[in-house]
Motif scaffolding. Structure first.
Motif, PDB file in Angstrom:
ATOM      1  N   ALA A 412       0.849  -1.202   0.000  1.00 54.61           N
ATOM      2  CA  ALA A 412       0.000   0.000   0.000  1.00 54.61           C
ATOM      3  C   ALA A 412       0.876   1.241   0.000  1.00 54.61           C
ATOM      4  CB  ALA A 412      -0.922   0.010   1.217  1.00 54.61           C
ATOM      5  N   VAL A 413       0.453   2.248  -0.770  1.00 54.38           N
ATOM      6  CA  VAL A 413       1.201   3.504  -0.890  1.00 54.38           C
ATOM      7  C   VAL A 413       0.222   4.668  -0.808  1.00 54.38           C
ATOM      8  CG1 VAL A 413       3.007   2.452  -2.307  1.00 54.38           C
ATOM      9  CG2 VAL A 413       1.025   3.496  -3.411  1.00 54.38           C
ATOM     10  N   PRO A 414       0.732   5.895  -0.650  1.00 52.72           N
ATOM     11  CA  PRO A 414      -0.169   7.043  -0.685  1.00 52.72           C
ATOM     12  C   PRO A 414      -0.955   7.082  -1.994  1.00 52.72           C
ATOM     13  CG  PRO A 414       1.986   7.701   0.140  1.00 52.72           C
ATOM     14  CD  PRO A 414       2.126   6.291  -0.343  1.00 52.72           C
ATOM     15  N   VAL A 415      -2.219   7.427  -1.902  1.00 51.03           N
ATOM     16  CA  VAL A 415      -3.106   7.363  -3.060  1.00 51.03           C
ATOM     17  C   VAL A 415      -2.617   8.255  -4.192  1.00 51.03           C
ATOM     18  CG1 VAL A 415      -5.428   7.912  -3.851  1.00 51.03           C
ATOM     19  CG2 VAL A 415      -5.106   6.703  -1.694  1.00 51.03           C
ATOM     20  N   ASP A 416      -2.078   9.420  -3.863  1.00 55.62           N
ATOM     21  CA  ASP A 416      -1.662  10.340  -4.924  1.00 55.62           C
ATOM     22  C   ASP A 416      -0.398   9.881  -5.645  1.00 55.62           C
ATOM     23  OD1 ASP A 416       0.064  10.763  -2.828  1.00 55.62           O
ATOM     24  OD2 ASP A 416      -0.127  12.953  -2.810  1.00 55.62           O
ATOM     25  N   PHE A 443      -7.953   0.524  -4.569  1.00 49.90           N
ATOM     26  CA  PHE A 443      -7.217   1.683  -5.069  1.00 49.90           C
ATOM     27  C   PHE A 443      -7.576   2.967  -4.325  1.00 49.90           C
ATOM     28  CE2 PHE A 443      -5.562   0.460  -9.550  1.00 49.90           C
ATOM     29  CZ  PHE A 443      -5.011  -0.692  -9.023  1.00 49.90           C
ATOM     30  N   GLY A 444      -8.768   3.040  -3.778  1.00 52.82           N
ATOM     31  CA  GLY A 444      -9.138   4.231  -3.013  1.00 52.82           C
ATOM     32  C   GLY A 444      -8.301   4.426  -1.776  1.00 52.82           C
ATOM     33  N   HIS A 445      -7.640   3.355  -1.325  1.00 55.42           N
ATOM     34  CA  HIS A 445      -6.707   3.425  -0.199  1.00 55.42           C
ATOM     35  C   HIS A 445      -5.283   3.122  -0.625  1.00 55.42           C
ATOM     36  CE1 HIS A 445      -9.650   2.997   3.460  1.00 55.42           C
ATOM     37  NE2 HIS A 445      -9.575   4.221   2.986  1.00 55.42           N
ATOM     38  N   GLY A 446      -5.013   3.057  -1.932  1.00 53.02           N
ATOM     39  CA  GLY A 446      -3.652   2.834  -2.406  1.00 53.02           C
ATOM     40  C   GLY A 446      -3.135   1.433  -2.168  1.00 53.02           C
ATOM     41  N   CYS A 447      -4.035   0.444  -1.992  1.00 52.94           N
ATOM     42  CA  CYS A 447      -3.641  -0.924  -1.687  1.00 52.94           C
ATOM     43  C   CYS A 447      -3.683  -1.766  -2.955  1.00 52.94           C
ATOM     44  CB  CYS A 447      -4.557  -1.511  -0.619  1.00 52.94           C
ATOM     45  SG  CYS A 447      -4.130  -3.179  -0.122  1.00 52.94           S
ATOM     46  N   VAL A 448      -2.597  -2.498  -3.220  1.00 48.28           N
ATOM     47  CA  VAL A 448      -2.432  -3.231  -4.474  1.00 48.28           C
ATOM     48  C   VAL A 448      -2.301  -4.725  -4.190  1.00 48.28           C
ATOM     49  CG1 VAL A 448      -1.003  -3.536  -6.535  1.00 48.28           C
ATOM     50  CG2 VAL A 448      -1.310  -1.251  -5.539  1.00 48.28           C
ATOM     51  N   HIS A 449      -3.125  -5.519  -4.876  1.00 47.88           N
ATOM     52  CA  HIS A 449      -3.021  -6.974  -4.797  1.00 47.88           C
ATOM     53  C   HIS A 449      -2.482  -7.515  -6.121  1.00 47.88           C
ATOM     54  CE1 HIS A 449      -4.963  -6.748  -1.047  1.00 47.88           C
ATOM     55  NE2 HIS A 449      -6.217  -6.780  -1.444  1.00 47.88           N
ATOM     56  N   THR A 450      -1.761  -8.614  -6.029  1.00 47.96           N
ATOM     57  CA  THR A 450      -1.259  -9.281  -7.219  1.00 47.96           C
ATOM     58  C   THR A 450      -0.828 -10.684  -6.847  1.00 47.96           C
ATOM     59  OG1 THR A 450       0.307  -9.117  -9.069  1.00 47.96           O
ATOM     60  CG2 THR A 450       1.130  -8.507  -6.894  1.00 47.96           C
ATOM     61  N   ARG A 451      -0.720 -11.547  -7.823  1.00 48.99           N
ATOM     62  CA  ARG A 451      -0.095 -12.860  -7.656  1.00 48.99           C
ATOM     63  C   ARG A 451       0.973 -12.978  -8.733  1.00 48.99           C
ATOM     64  NH1 ARG A 451      -2.660 -16.907  -4.614  1.00 48.99           N
ATOM     65  NH2 ARG A 451      -1.773 -18.516  -5.978  1.00 48.99           N
TER      66      ARG A 451
END
Length: 1024
Positions: A412-416, A443-451
């Motif tokens: 997770a990173v800053p949204v901007d 994405f509204g909280h800058g959180c990214v999921h992936t596999r």
């Protein structure tokens, strides 16, 4: 402890020497619960949804919170590590350990109280989120955080992980929605903790005993590390990594419950929780925006946030294409706008006008080149959310692509800065040769999921994975982000926390651990003094699984049973209590071993060559057999499981090898060979029916056949469907639509032939010329379900011989019994993979409804104009689908309530087998039988499956279900549909046929023995 003192950081791990025998003795003597030291249970709990595996010492399933407290006391006396477990869906390894595991979910799952005025409730830790929200619905309240695993995740697990989900956009993380926790320390202190008034912490530090010591330590930690916490903790909404030391700051009210949230069972055991609730939104609208790529979509997130969404999720084209390849959510995918990446924006409000106006404002503000769709009805909104919630399953085991894994799935990173972060992350993927993994998330909280397609089975691949994760951690820290945005640290990220927080704060974490758990017995090796991220891997560089020969071809797993056994990703959807079919045995028993996931874990351990595996005897394993025994082989997991685990096939394969060369259960002979038995009985059906109507004969027959004593033996028809067909002399009508073969399955032919006759009438009325095979044939279903696969292959081979000319002419085959139809559509091609005519059979087999929709689209069935309760057969649900049936019912004017009731519980031979009756009826009583009882007399009960009809008929409901063919055929004559079923014989028949029955029984036994002997010498049970 002096008020200014801090505990010495934890510097050791628990000793490995454990007296398991003494531990088991004390647990059984003192704990009110189920104490499991057996190999099967330990195998089922050896991993979670992560890449890691650690076999537990034992599993305790407490019946009460007090029993769990006593479990902790016993573990303390034996100095044994301890782990609390909720739904077992953790993705970072925090839910597996060499410890005593407490599973709260079976018994400690109660909603204890609700305070609607203050919007609070008190729960036990094992309650599932969706179950809780269903109970809160009458108050118009819900628990706000909603992870994608909401059908099966527990509140205790959510507290342990500090869970979030899409709704955290509106409601925050779990830490933001807790009032108090009742906790238990490893050394036995039990107390409620929560927020404290300004002066209260200082008052509590003066208290005596261990509680005062804890508060003095917490106050000292706050005072020492407050500055570092404010400096080093990322100021973002999804900072989940590390301990919540920020909750001790004055601005957060010295919130000890908040501090312990997200501590992953490394500090305390949570006994109860008082949750803060939110109102259920009155109205919802979902806007989906389409972009050129996912980075552009991420760039647009700050602008969308100005519209105050309740949820804001990102989905890329890869996730969509994977779902298309796996046939997931097909209707929802059609509803997406143009684009190769999407933002899903949910808006809520008190009125429909309010949410519609907010949606229009969002759409008006979007760039012109951004397409959109929007929906405000519940069905479309629910369907579209499934696209996002299917992310983990959709990106795992994609056909034709390398397997993907966790490991960097939750940053997770800053949204901007989200768009730039994604661009750098994609460049990192390419640098390490991982291609273009799907990225999606909150994405509204800058959180990214992936596999990511890590190679976890070679030394080089594991080293590359480690190097990538270390670089990715440096990247996210450079953006001011968090290693974890909701999945926690566990083992996957514990080793990397120093990069994010620095050595001084890591020292603070160690001191906090030492304060609550100075002996390092609570989930050791996670967060503090963590295991390396590349040890305890479920696969690993030395993973060389056993590769047994199989009868099924397992084409989706490269022909390897070991890959099939690794398919489960642990998401735990099979542990949901409602919706779909999977998993009926878990819903009846609440046992992990009787879930699809639990069985998959045992099969993995069976082929795993690690020296510490609890399963050591391969196909002969009694533990695997016992876990599979209550599998109904319903095939629900083939569709409902996000990665399409097919436990029915795995069970059949296992039973084939388990009993190879030795005696089988009696039911495998009586019901596995039912088609042959039925052929023999057809010579004198009235005699057979009369015999089994005599109570003592019926009891003896059930004992000899391994049949549940509670079951009635089905009545055989006096005239089979195929006999009627021969007497009829062929097909009537002009046949202008061409020829079809009606498949005379054993159940239709010998038990319910009226269904076959009705189907012929309907097909002829629709313009088809009907054929019925003129020799004995069978799909082999009963041999497949009992694991007699050599026989099944020979039976199928004979069937192909009989149908070959029709198949090569392209003639459709119409199946009336869904389970037999599913064999042709799925199992046959895996049993005989090299025969092109088997593939033709798969492509040309259709249900009655499918044929009418596909090949008689302009035919309108006669009007029925009635209401109906419809039970879908599980195999039809899993293999063929039910859309065509819905369409035919609609055309016929049937107002169909298609139950989302799961399996009927009979499931072919399963519900008839001795020892299965209670589970069988529990499955039926969950939803099916109550729905039948509630239906009025004018409402039709429809069930195309013989098992479903039999279950309802034998359950004392007073209703006899109908087949779709019977309803349509009755309407052709302008009549109400009435089931025509064989009736048991009366007393006169019993007296007159008693003597003949004895002789017949002897002949039948001789005939059966003769046929068995022929089969053992390679002959098929059917001949032309």
């Amino acid at each position: 402890m002096d008020p200014v003192d801090l505990p010495v950081p934890v510097l050791r791990r628990p000793r490995a020497q454990i007296d398991s025998e003494a531990l088991e003795w004390d647990l059984r003597a003192r704990v009110d619960g189920e104490i499991r030291f057996d190999a099967g249970t330990r195998a089922a709990y050896s991993t979670d949804a992560s890449n890691y595996r650690q076999v537990p010492i034992a599993v305790v399933v407490p019946r009460t919170v007090e029993a769990a407290e006593e479990t902790v006391a016993v573990c303390r006396e034996h100095e044994v590590p301890l782990l609390s477990r909720g739904g077992g869906t953790s993705l970072a390894g925090e839910c597996c350990n060499a410890a005593v595991v407490i599973d709260w979910s079976k018994y400690c799952n109660r909603l204890l109280s609700v305070d609607p005025r203050n919007r609070r409730c008190v729960v036990e830790p094992g309650i599932v989120l969706d179950d809780l929200n269903r109970q809160l619905a009458e108050h118009g309240l819900q628990y706000g955080p909603r992870p994608a695993t909401h059908p099966n995740c527990t509140i205790g697990g959510m507290i342990g992980n500090n869970s979030c989900g899409s709704t955290a956009q509106a409601y925050g993380k779990v830490v933001d929605n807790l009032h108090r926790l009742e906790i238990l320390t490893y050394d036995g202190v039990r107390m409620w903790v929560g927020r404290r008034e300004d002066a209260e912490p200082e008052r509590l530090t003066g208290a005596g005993g261990r509680e005062g010591e804890l508060y003095r330590g917490l106050t000292a930690l706050r005072d020492r590390y407050a500055g570092l916490v404010r400096e080093r903790y990322p100021d973002i909404p999804r900072r989940v990594s590390g301990y919540n030391l920020d909750s001790l700051l004055p601005e957060h009210g010295f919130d000890v419950a908040g501090l312990l949230t997200g501590s992953e069972s490394t500090l305390v055991t949570v006994l109860r929780a008082e949750l803060e609730l939110v109102p259920v939104p009155a109205h919802t609208v979902l806007v989906v925006l389409g972009y050129e790529d996912i980075c552009q979509a991420a760039d647009h997130v700050p602008a969308v946030l100005e519209h105050r969404p309740a949820a804001l999720e990102g989905v890329d084209h890869q996730l969509v294409s994977f779902q298309q390849e796996k046939h997931l959510n097909p209707e929802a995918l059609k509803e997406l706008p143009d684009g190769r990446a999407y933002l899903m924006v949910q808006l809520t409000g008190d009125t429909r006008e309010e949410v519609d106006a907010r949606a229009r404002a969002l759409i008006d503000a979007k760039p012109d080149d951004v397409d959109h769709t929007w929906y405000d009805d519940e069905q479309h909104v629910r369907e579209l959310w499934l696209v996002r919630e299917s992310g983990l399953g959709a990106t795992a085991h994609v056909p034709g692509k390398p397997d993907t894994w966790e490991g960097w799935e939750d940053s997770a990173v800053p949204v901007d800065r989200l768009g730039d972060y994604l661009r750098d992350l994609k460049r990192l993927f390419e640098e390490f040769g991982y291609g273009h993994p799907s990225v999606y998330g909150h994405f509204g909280h800058g959180c990214v999921h992936t596999r990511i397609p890590f190679d976890l089975e070679s030394q080089e691949g594991v080293a590359r994975m480690r190097a990538f994760v270390e670089r990715a951690a440096d990247l996210v820290v450079s953006y001011g982000g968090s290693l974890s945005g909701e999945h926690g640290d566990g083992q996957a990220r514990g080793e990397l926390l120093d990069k994010m927080f620095g050595p001084e704060l890591i020292g603070g974490f160690e001191r906090l651990k030492a304060l609550f758990d100075p002996g390092n017995r609570m989930n050791p090796g996670k967060i503090v003094l963590p295991y390396r991220l590349d040890e305890n891997l479920r696969l690993g560089a030395d993973h060389l699984p056993w590769e047994p020969d199989t009868v099924f071809s397992f084409p989706q797993d490269s022909g390897k049973f070991s890959r099939a056994a690794t398919r489960c990703v642990g998401v735990g959807k099979c542990r949901s209590s409602q919706g779909g079919v999977m998993c009926p045995s878990y819903r009846a028993t609440r046992e992990e071993e009787h879930s699809t996931r639990g069985r998959a874990r045992l099969l993995f351990e069976m082929v795993n060559n690690d020296g510490d595996s609890p399963i050591t005897d391969g196909w002969r394993s009694d533990e695997v057999h016992d876990a599979l025994d209550l599998c109904l082989a319903c095939k629900g997991c083939k569709t409902d499981c996000p990665v399409n685990v097919d436990m029915a096939t795995y069970k059949a394969e296992f039973l084939h090898h388990h009993y190879k060369g030795r005696l089988r259960p009696l039911a495998h002979y009586s019901m596995g060979w039912l088609p042959v038995v039925a052929r023999v009985v057809a010579r004198a059906p009235r005699t057979a029916n009369a015999l089994v109507s005599v109570p003592w004969v019926a009891r003896a027959a059930k004992v000899l056949g391994g049949i549940a004593p509670e079951r009635d033996v089905p009545v055989f028809a006096e005239q089979r469907f195929t006999d009627w067909w021969r007497e009829r002399g062929g097909s009537y009508g002009d046949g202008h639509r061409g020829e079809v073969v009606v498949w005379p399955d054993t159940f239709t032919d010998h038990f319910h032939p009226a269904i076959g006759r009705s189907a012929v009438e309907v097909l002829e009325a629709a313009g088809f010329r009907v054929k019925v095979p003129d020799t004995a044939v069978c799909c082999g279903l009963t041999w497949i379900s009992t694991g007699q696969l050599d026989v099944a292959r020979r039976v199928l081979g004979h069937t192909i011989d009989v149908l070959r000319e029709d198949l090569r002419r392209g003639t459709p085959v119409v199946g009336l019994e869904p389970s037999c139809t599913a064999v042709f559509r799925a199992d046959a091609a895996e049993l005989l993979p090299k025969d092109p005519d088997v593939e033709r059979l798969r492509e040309q087999t259709r249900t009655l409804a499918e044929l009418l929709v596909e090949r008689a689209g302009d035919w309108r069935p006669p009007r029925v104009d009635a209401r109906a309760v419809v039970q879908r057969h599980c195999h039809q649900y899993a293999v063929m689908g039910f859309d065509a049936d819905r369409e035919i019912l609609r055309r016929a004017g049937v107002d169909a309530d298609v139950l989302d009731a799961g399996c009927c519980g009979l499931a072919g031979n399963f519900g008839f087998e001795k020892g299965h009756y209670d589970v069988s009826m529990a499955c039926a009583e969950a939803e099916l039988l109550p729905a039948v009882r509630e239906a009025d007399e004018a409402t039709l009960i429809l069930a195309d499956g013989f098992s479903c009809r039999t279950q309802v008929d034998q359950a004392g409901t007073g209703r006899t279900p109908l087949h779709l063919a019977e309803v349509l055929a009755a309407a052709l004559h302008g009549q109400d549909a009435e089931p025509e079923r064989p009736a048991p014989p009366g007393l006169r028949a019993l007296l007159s046929l008693g003597a003949a029955g004895a002789a017949f029984t002897g002949l039948a036994l001789l005939a059966g023995a003769w046929r068995s002997r022929r089969l053992r010498h390679g002959n098929t049970p059917y001949r032309r």
